[in-house]
Design an enzyme around this catalytic site. Structure first.
Site, PDB file in Angstrom:
ATOM      1  N   ASN A 253       0.845  -1.188   0.000  1.00  0.00           N
ATOM      2  CA  ASN A 253       0.000   0.000   0.000  1.00  0.00           C
ATOM      3  C   ASN A 253       0.884   1.243   0.000  1.00  0.00           C
ATOM      4  OD1 ASN A 253       0.644   0.716   2.836  1.00  0.00           O
ATOM      5  ND2 ASN A 253      -0.466  -1.186   3.278  1.00  0.00           N
TER       6      ASN A 253
ATOM      7  N   ASP B 126      -4.462  -6.400   4.626  1.00  0.00           N
ATOM      8  CA  ASP B 126      -5.554  -7.231   5.126  1.00  0.00           C
ATOM      9  C   ASP B 126      -5.479  -8.659   4.579  1.00  0.00           C
ATOM     10  OD1 ASP B 126      -6.784  -5.160   6.605  1.00  0.00           O
ATOM     11  OD2 ASP B 126      -7.671  -4.364   4.764  1.00  0.00           O
TER      12      ASP B 126
ATOM     13  N   PHE C  13      -5.236   3.276  14.269  1.00  0.00           N
ATOM     14  CA  PHE C  13      -5.362   4.288  13.224  1.00  0.00           C
ATOM     15  C   PHE C  13      -6.427   3.849  12.225  1.00  0.00           C
ATOM     16  CE2 PHE C  13      -1.741   6.187  15.002  1.00  0.00           C
ATOM     17  CZ  PHE C  13      -1.455   7.374  14.341  1.00  0.00           C
TER      18      PHE C  13
END
Length: 403
Positions: free
Chosen positions: A210, A280, A325
């Site tokens: 990411n 994830d 977060f």
């Protein structure tokens, strides 16, 4: 920022690395400090006081007798008025003087009279001089007297030898300066921080990841360290130098590696800040060889990674504080509040990553701090360094209120 408006005296002796002290003066000026500079007699022969005065936009003091005017005595006034004293570069000679209480020039006089905690010395010299028993003995005396020693680097020296003795990065010196002037409201607390992205390999040359740069987590780690905490930073792959004042820095790549390293340290942590952007999912069938583009379409099957934050929330102890977060592109507050409840966090830091001028890859951020009571505190757009200070100020108040 902790340095803004502080009065800093920079003492410069005649090491060959003196030109780097000019850069240090420039960096300190840009941090909005009130700077005074003291040059030794020999250092004046290497670089003119005018250069330091121009770069630092500040007064430069050199000779004790010429500086005493109208009852203003430089070594007593500078030592009394300054919040911090830095000696960089520090030769073996000036180190010996300060360590043993000799005071035959303006710099050694000022050092002898300086009674505050924020005092830093930066030894730079030939490696054989640095490693000599006499020099090391003098450094021990300075440490015992409360001086922070910024260790020199190893490498090629001006004399042609290779070894320890090089002037360190000025950013390191400034980081130690920030540490020396910061309040120590987290002294003795164990802080565990995750930062950066994780990478999930597809084959030996490709991975899923990411956009997280890790900047926010690194600034949080730096600020906690400055404020006296024992900080462990567990980081995915980034291009950032870790803070110089860290207890432990652990590099990982995958979410599973991050999970394992977090779990090893969780029980001994008082505060856990999960700022990493953990993948994830991971690839179900990793290929040991590079996948060739033989087909027009490639189907990759993904399986879920461990939810580190959720598992920590399930096993946390009453005296632990967990901060998560939430990076969202829409319905920011709603999703953040839901995450806080689902993961059993104490605090959630939410930011909108759809905005191009903040968040991922940017040096700026804008956040919302949400606690268990549903209270929302907005921190307006600022540098990630200042955002980190705001977050830790909030955590300090919240942590102490629970006692």
């Amino acid at each position: 920022m902790v340095l803004k408006g502080k009065k800093i005296t920079l003492g410069v002796s005649s090491g060959i690395a003196i030109y780097k002290a000019v850069d240090l003066a420039s960096k300190l000026r840009k941090l909005d400090v009130y700077l005074n500079i003291i040059l030794t007699e020999d250092s004046k022969k290497m670089i003119s006081p005018t250069v330091f005065s121009a770069v630092g936009n500040c007064p430069v003091y050199t000779d004790y007798f010429n500086e005493v005017k109208d009852g203003w005595i430089p070594h007593t006034q500078l030592s009394l008025e300054s919040d911090a004293l830095i000696v960089a570069p520090a030769t073996a000679n000036i180190i010996a003087k300060i360590a043993n209480g000799f005071s035959d020039d303006l710099l050694s006089l000022t050092a002898l009279a300086f009674r505050k905690d924020a005092k830093i010395i930066v030894p730079t010299m030939n490696t054989r001089m640095y490693e000599s028993p006499a020099l090391q003995r003098n450094l021990e005396l300075l440490k015992n007297d409360g001086w922070i020693i910024v260790e020199p680097e190893s490498g090629h020296l001006a004399c042609g030898e290779i070894g320890k003795g090089r002037y360190p990065d000025n950013d390191m010196i400034i980081e130690f300066l920030e540490y020396s002037l910061s309040k120590k409201d987290f002294l003795g607390k164990n802080i565990l921080i995750t930062a950066g992205p994780t990478q999930e390999p597809i084959d030996p040359v490709r991975n899923i990841t990411n956009k997280s740069s890790g900047k926010m987590g690194y600034e949080i780690a730096r600020e906690f360290s400055n404020r006296g905490a024992n900080v462990t930073l567990i980081s995915g792959p980034t291009n950032i130098k870790p803070p110089y004042i860290l207890n432990e820095f652990v590099e990982v790549k995958t979410a599973s590696e991050m999970y394992n390293e977090v779990m090893k340290r969780f029980n001994n942590s008082d505060i856990i800040i999960m700022s990493a952007a953990v993948s994830d999912y991971r690839v179900k069938n990793y290929s040991d060889i590079k996948i060739k583009k033989d087909e027009d379409n490639l189907i990759i099957e993904l399986i879920k990674n461990p939810d580190i934050l959720k598992e920590l929330g399930n096993i946390k102890k009453e005296n632990q504080l967990i901060i998560g977060f939430a990076a969202e592109t829409n319905d920011l507050i709603e999703y953040a509040k839901r995450k806080l409840i689902e993961k059993n966090c104490d605090i959630i830091i939410a930011n909108d990553v759809s905005k191009k001028d903040i968040g991922f890859d940017s040096n700026l951020n804008e956040i919302y701090i949400i606690n268990k009571l549903g209270d929302v505190t907005h921190v307006e757009k600022n540098t990630k360094k200042n955002i980190a200070i705001n977050i830790i100020n909030y955590i300090s108040e919240y942590f102490n209120s629970r006692k």
